[in-house]
Design an enzyme around this catalytic site. Structure first.
Site: not given
Ligand SMILES: *Cc1c(COP(=O)(O)O)cnc(C)c1O
Length: 416
Positions: A243, A281, A347, A376
């Site tokens: 996250g 990410r 389109c 992503y």
């Molecule tokens: C998407 C996800 C992540 C990764 O999140 P990022 O924001 O890309 O770091 C980690 N754990 C779970 C369970 C996820 O669904």
């Protein structure tokens, strides 16, 4: 004025990644085209790894952010574990040389087939999201005569302060088991003999810029660990999810991986926990760009358009999340600036890479880089409008290679 990063920068007026001029890649691989920096990816993975240091831990890269085999292989060789959300992602990890014993399986809707596949491959653990799922894993483990290690994904009811589509840690979201109910679930799960319920996990959202939210979730989780242990549950591992946010705008304040992990360590040190993190990410986003060519300029009424050959099917984030990606030319020019929508050929009026954006006064034939597209990006691409998906290129120092080739028209109809 133009953004630059540790791995992408202008040299003599030409945008380079590591030691390669991006225009050279276009001349061989065409546009649109995704480009990733191996150094960018590895530096960020190592930032997590080194900051966690002597703590017993595993960095499980979240495969869904960028699941190209070459990217997974790079991370596997560097010692990463993996966080997967489908059987297909497990297949990719194994194909890339990743060790299933370092895999955690997340997601709210695992199917019986996927659970069986994961049990057969001997993954580390399942992050479970419901009592139904616990019962199914128990039954499938019994049939195989194995014990399945599980953690419960807890919804700590913490506001992540991010886009609603990528916020996951509040009571109204489909993810996890509510913190107020989860202790009862642990107690009832003792009756399932084929589970080793040794963990707790959470993941409160993505693109989180305020790390206080993440740290707040850790406090909630540590309190839960203590209560569970006091109730006799042998909790051994804590999965903090991913996250951490990245810089999409040049001067955005973003958290630094090492500083964030230092705060995490302060919280979890000395608690006899195996700590896992699941960054996606923050490892790949800033290590990738999408290259595209300007096809046309046009004006309708008072609106100015730059029509490029990349579209929402190639990079869906602007259309899906109204997300911002900087768009910069591969060669610096002195033609001044314009304000325009940057749109693709699909389109749909929702097909845009940028709206009402100030950018270089580009002309047909010019090449552009869409910044911060390593996460992503390709993974969300589709064949909408029967467009072939773009190639992916990995750069390592002064060499590069195509790690997924551009699809062909034959690929489009395969299986029909
Ligand atoms: C998407 C996800 C992540 C990764 O999140 P990022 O924001 O890309 O770091 C980690 N754990 C779970 C369970 C996820 O669904």
């Amino acid at each position: 004025m133009n953004p630059s990063s540790d791995v992408f920068a202008y040299r003599d007026g030409t945008l380079c990644c590591e030691d390669v001029a991006l225009a050279d890649i276009v001349s061989r691989a065409g546009t649109p085209c995704y480009v990733y920096s191996a150094r960018g990816i590895l530096d960020r993975f190592r930032a997590y790894e080194e900051a966690l240091g002597d703590l017993t831990h595993r960095v499980c890269y979240a495969v869904k952010a960028n699941s190209n085999l070459a990217v997974l292989s790079l991370l596997a060789k560097a010692g990463a574990g993996f966080d997967i959300v489908s059987g297909g992602e497990l297949f990719r990890v194994i194909r890339a040389g990743g060790d299933p014993a370092g895999v955690v399986f997340s997601g709210v809707g695992k199917t019986a087939d996927e659970i069986e596949y994961a049990l057969d491959q001997g993954i580390h653990s399942f992050n479970c999201e419901s009592e139904n799922e616990l019962a199914l894993i128990d039954a499938l483990a019994a049939r195989r005569g194995v014990k399945a290690r599980v953690a419960l994904r807890v919804n700590p009811n913490v506001e992540a302060g991010t886009h609603p589509y990528i916020s996951t840690g509040m009571r109204e979201h489909k993810f996890g088991i509510d913190i107020s109910e989860v202790e009862g679930v642990y107690d009832r799960a003792r009756a399932l003999p084929n589970l080793l319920i040794e963990g707790v996990g959470c993941h409160i959202g993505s693109q989180i810029l305020d790390t206080d939210a993440l740290i707040g979730a850790i406090d909630v989780m540590l309190g839960l660990v203590e209560r569970l242990r006091a109730a006799g549950h042998p909790i051994r591992h804590l999965d903090l999810g991913g996250g951490l946010g990245v810089r999409y705008r040049p001067h955005e304040e973003t958290p630094e991986i090492r500083a964030f992990i230092a705060r995490v360590k302060e919280k979890v040190r000395g608690r006899d926990l195996f700590v896992m993190v699941e960054p996606g990410r923050s490892i790949v986003a800033e290590s990738g760009v999408l290259l595209t060519r300007v096809l046309y300029r046009k004006r309708t009424g008072s609106r100015e358009f730059v029509v490029v050959d990349a579209a929402m099917n190639d990079l869906m984030r602007p259309s899906l999340y109204q997300s911002h990606h900087e768009i910069i030319p591969l060669r610096a020019s002195s033609r001044g600036r314009i304000r325009a929508d940057v749109v693709g050929p699909v389109c749909e009026s929702g097909d845009f890479l940028a709206l009402d954006r100030e950018l270089e006064n580009v002309l047909p034939g010019d090449l552009l880089a869409v910044w911060t597209a390593g996460a992503y990006g390709f993974v969300l691409s589709s064949n909408y409008n029967s467009r072939v998906r773009p190639p992916e290129v990995l750069i390592e120092g002064s060499s590069w290679c195509v790690v997924r080739s551009r699809e062909t028209y034959e690929d489009l109809v395969r299986g029909e």
